[in-house]
Scaffold this active site. Structure first.
Site, mmCIF file in Angstrom:
data_model
loop_
_atom_site.group_PDB
_atom_site.id
_atom_site.type_symbol
_atom_site.label_atom_id
_atom_site.label_comp_id
_atom_site.label_asym_id
_atom_site.label_seq_id
_atom_site.Cartn_x
_atom_site.Cartn_y
_atom_site.Cartn_z
ATOM 1 N N ASP A 156 0.732 -1.298 0.220
ATOM 2 C CA ASP A 156 -0.155 0.065 -0.067
ATOM 3 C C ASP A 156 1.043 1.104 -0.156
ATOM 4 O OD1 ASP A 156 -2.203 1.451 0.267
ATOM 5 O OD2 ASP A 156 -2.157 2.048 2.544
ATOM 6 N N ASP B 252 23.071 -41.598 17.813
ATOM 7 C CA ASP B 252 21.773 -40.642 17.772
ATOM 8 C C ASP B 252 21.323 -39.765 19.212
ATOM 9 O OD1 ASP B 252 19.100 -40.948 16.753
ATOM 10 O OD2 ASP B 252 18.546 -41.114 19.092
#
Length: 322
Positions: free
Chosen positions: A19, A302
């Site tokens: 705008d 892991d």
């Protein structure tokens, strides 16, 4: 940003529609000229201020501030209502009053050649003109000017460097919009109603672009909702903040490319973490199956992957806006 999906989509943006008033400009215009028509300058300002009383729109505040500075009395308005993309109308001191853009007024009562010429002159100077109509007669008009935000040029340049198309969508007349756009170096489409802004956003999407719409007013709400990402400028209308997916709370144009840059950084970090985690699991799965490593090293690997991806993600804490 309202959720992770917004953060993810921002990094895919390829076009940003802005705008003008309150977004690319500072949103603090001032009334520079008052031109009398069928009524005096004082009456024109008084009637305009009556309709704008209570409004938070930047142009309304400019009119109210000028009325206060000039010591003009402001009568009460009744049945006042906003007409999206056109202006505001109501009853003031028993008269029907409309305040809006020259285009909206031309559709109602028309303007003389001299008035058109005067308005065109103001538009060429980058000023926005609002016309006051009283009981079906053009009473006069006010010219206002709003300067571009200090960081607007730099923000738009960053978007261009990021290969993101920027376009300005505004309800202002074409000459005023082009005067501002030329100074910022941005593509512009002017004299738009709210539905026109929404339509243009959808047209950009149909071209295969991922579109963000940035705005601060009621007129921007339909386009904000239609865009892939709606971004509200802080200090704007509540409806814009409610409709948008994200908000620029400090009102800086630079924050828009910053949002996109942050999104790209976050998504890049996530991809790195997925690669690290799956890569380590794959390596130790294979080495465990063929007997190179045992079960415990695989379990420790892991856990190590969790530590690695967490440490990698924490690098984002060092991110700072440009």
């Amino acid at each position: 940003m309202k959720g992770g999906a917004v953060l993810e989509t921002l990094g895919k943006i390829t076009a940003v529609a802005f705008d003008k008033t309150g977004t690319l400009t500072s949103g603090k215009p001032i009334v520079t000229d008052i031109v009398a028509g069928a009524r005096t300058e004082g009456e024109v300002l008084s009637m305009a201020a009556a309709l704008e009383t209570g409004s938070s729109h930047p142009l309304a505040l400019a009119i109210l501030n000028r009325a206060k500075a000039d010591g003009v009395s402001i009568p009460s308005a009744s049945s006042a209502r906003a007409i999206p993309g056109e202006g505001v109308e109501g009853t003031v001191s028993g008269a029907q009053v409309f305040l809006g853009s020259p285009q909206a007024v031309a559709r109602r009562v028309g303007l003389s050649a001299s008035q058109d010429a005067a308005i065109a002159g103001f538009n060429a100077e980058g000023k926005t003109v609002s016309v006051v109509v009283i009981d079906g007669q053009s009473a006069g008009f006010l010219a206002m000017r709003d300067e571009a935000r200090p960081d607007a040029t730099a923000g738009l340049a960053r978007l261009e460097a990021m290969k993101i198309r920027a376009i300005m969508l505004t309800g202002d007349n074409r000459r005023t919009a082009e005067a501002v756009a030329n100074g910022l170096g941005v593509e512009v489409r002017a004299e738009l109603l709210p539905q026109d802004k929404q339509r243009i956003v959808k047209e950009l999407q149909s071209e295969g672009l991922v579109v963000a719409k940035v705005g601060d007013g009621i007129n921007d709400a339909p386009a904000l909702a239609a865009a892939d990402i709606g971004i509200a400028m802080g200090g704007g209308a509540d409806v814009a903040l409610e409709t948008a997916d994200a908000a620029v709370l400090h009102g800086r144009v630079q924050d828009v490319p910053d949002m996109i840059d942050l999104s790209r950084g976050v998504m890049g970090n996530i991809r790195q973490n997925i690669t690290i985690a799956l890569g380590l699991k794959a390596v130790f799965l294979v080495t465990t199956v063929i007997g190179v490593t045992g079960l415990w090293p695989a379990i420790l690997a892991d856990t190590g992957a969790t530590v690695l991806v967490t440490a990698n993600a924490m690098r984002l804490l060092r991110w700072r806006p440009t």
